[in-house]
Design a protein around this motif. Sequence first.
Motif: not given
Lengths: 160, 748
Positions: A122-127, B625-631, B681-690
């Motif tokens: 939820d946090i990832d999505s909202a933030m 797939g082709n997605k890398i997730r750093v856990d 949008h074109q120069y993408q940077v790390l967001r919290i979900n990554d």
Amino acid sequence: MSIKLTVNGATRELEVDPDMPLLWAIRDHLQLTGTKFGCGMALCGACTVHIDGQATRSCVTPVAAAQGRQITTIEGLSTAAGHAVQEAWIGLDVPQCGYCQSGQIMSASALLATNPKPSDADIDSAMAGNICRCSTYVRIRGAIHQAAETLATGARAPQG
Amino acid sequence: MYLRYIEQAAASAGAAAPSELTRRQFLKLTTLAGSGLTLGIVLPACGSRPGAGGGATAAAGPLAMPFVRVAPDNTVTVLCKHLEAGQGVWTGLPAIVAEELDASWEQMRVESAPAQVPLYGNLAFGGKIQATGGSTATANSWQQLREAGATARAMLVAAAAQQWGVPAGEIAVSEGVVSHGGAGKKATFGELAGSAAQQAVPTRVTLKDPAAFKIIGKERLPRLDSRAKSTGKQQFAIDVMLPGMMTAVVKRPPRFGGKVSSFDATKAKAVPGVVDVVQIPRGVAVVGRDMWSAKKGREALGVTWDESGAEKRGTAELMKEYRAMGRGKEAATVVESGDVEAALARATKRVEGEFEFPYLAHAPMEPLTAVARLSPDKCEIWAGCQFQTIDQANAAAAAGVKPEQVIINTLAAGGTFGRRANAESDYIAEAASIARATGGKYPVRLIWTREDDVTGGRYRPLNYHRISAAVGKDGKVAFRQRVVGQSIIGDTPFAATMMKNGVDPTAVGGSAPEQYDLADAHVSWTRATVGVPVLWWRSVENTHMAFSKEVIIDELAQSAGRDPVEFRLSLLGKHPRHTAALRLVAEKAGWDQPFPKEKGRGRGVAVHESFGSVVAQVAEVTVSGNKIRVDRVVCAVDCGIAVTPDVVRAQMQSGIGYGLSAALLGKITLTDGHVDQSNFHQYQVLRINDMPRQVEVHIVPSSNPPSGVGEPGTPPIAPAVANAVRAATGIRLRTLPFDLGAARSARA
């Protein structure tokens, strides 16, 4: 043109273009500089304010669209969720450069107002709309969880 | 690495080497500091001579020393010569002072020091320029601020001794309170500040035994700026409001090296709120009463560009040229040992790789902004200023005043990552130019939009590496590397002191032979000439050198059928700090435990030294797939004494996130000399979900003086992730940002 804006409870009349983004009215005409400019395209979230309690990107909101609505900026954040978020931010030393943090806090407090017990997903999505180039993300997550706990128990979060 | 060259250059020029300032030199520097700028804090005692002693009544003023001011209200303010850009100097440097002062943390405050050399010079750069960079702030301040704190403490004690008529040696200081048990006397710093200011500045001070540290090394020391930054109260350059201030944006050439040929301001001037349109060296500025009118004015501005001298190549063409240059004869040797050609010739199995690294924009969250206020005899600047001395000179030239007439107000910066420090002081000079071109009629706030920033150059350079390596049956490693890229300092005044034997240490360094015990090695650099301006980007040459080094070393381990950690350790006999960091990270990551054999999961390791610190990281990934997730990332850092451990942890998290942006997401490309990307949008940077869910930082215990943490967390993350991906999938990643789909097709 005369535009009436109600910001943090106070109504002011501004002589500005109706298409001026709310961000620049707030910053340049109301001298409320806590809300930041980061991209101008609603991609980074630094400009996040609350409009009628909803997290909104002020850089793409024309002042005309914000008339007659309750606008809250970081300076006027006074909800329980807002306070809990700010105290958690301070307690965990979340900010580094700090430039994105007003937007982060506005987004986080809006999240907790509607979802008092958010999961990591939820946090990832909202933030995800709030960029932090300093990558304070791990602490942002922790602070949101801590604020949620504070709100749930009604207890004051321990100060670091 | 380049720090060493700066120090050597400074030493040969006769400047004070770091940590060697004697008391006499310190005083000499401070007495020379009066150059007419508003300082007033050279020596204390408001007009009285040192040693004149206090009278019966203590003066009411503060104890004002160059680095610390004790006020009658009992606050202790540290004057910070370095820029706070998020890396935590506003907390770490006051911690050093507070420790030796025996202050309470609650009474500590911090503010930016004025721009003045040599008083506030960076000792790691020879002390002649005030500058923040190269992760040197804590290292070069360590001795200096310990002495500053101890000096102020001694003067407070002397004041108390005088007031109470007791020997100084019997006086205790703790948590901001000075006391004499026997005489039953107590006073706060604030109460003693006035008479402390009357005391002689001691010629010798005793520093604490580190075993007695209470503040330095404390696990959780609250940052001094967290509250302001969490309540919207922290002021940045873009927030400065001066009476009558106007806002400017500049239209700059669409291609690097382009110039203004002509411009038509008619439509721009007709936009409501626009007050002027002026040409400056870098382009055409539109000035408005607020940002919105300035921006709309710029959209209505017509400019014709002279592109005869502009860079018109794109990155695809450039990389093609680099690949050819990497096979050509022109190359400057960076380091060599043994006979790498012979060693490679007799190798039965070689590991080879060609690596490509794109241009990268820094993209700090606060867009570049500077405010300039010009009057006939001075130019005031407000900015998140990283190179004060250089910025003073450039602003002076642009404004038409003398450097000593430029007053720099250094504010907090909303990130820099190196962008705000450049030899031309680009955005600061622009603000000064606009102020001059508009006759100094009003203060000018110059703002770069995000588009200006992303397309504006001064990128981490495009780079090409070509490596051939092999490990013999005896475990000896042969390593040959060609590096092709632009020079960062080559066309700047820094070249004179920093270029060595045709090698730019900010373009190439931190190579395998420099960080491992390799029997036969050769690393060389070929300088590319391109019109795209380039600059240091968080960890500089290490951003690309660490990647290819750690990936090839890992593949060498694999080719020899050996464990990646064990293999590295066998080559680190002469590198005890690397060894310790690697062992610690392996232990904390559970490296000797089997890793789950689930599909797509893998882990990888990397270790690298930069800016005096050694960092080892283990990354755990899931590839689907082709997605890398750093856990998960486990990080071990040796930064000498960790002054503020929590800031060290924060900086490692930060460096890891910044490095992951480059590993996984963003790149700057050019087509026919035009930058293809314009915003996030074109120069993408790390967001919290990554951002990895788990980032664990462990600090290697050390009693060495502190080394840097601002940058060293970045170099190891991309190779650790690449090594993890290879462990999970067998795919070798050779270009950044990673594109698994492309790598798979290339392999097929």
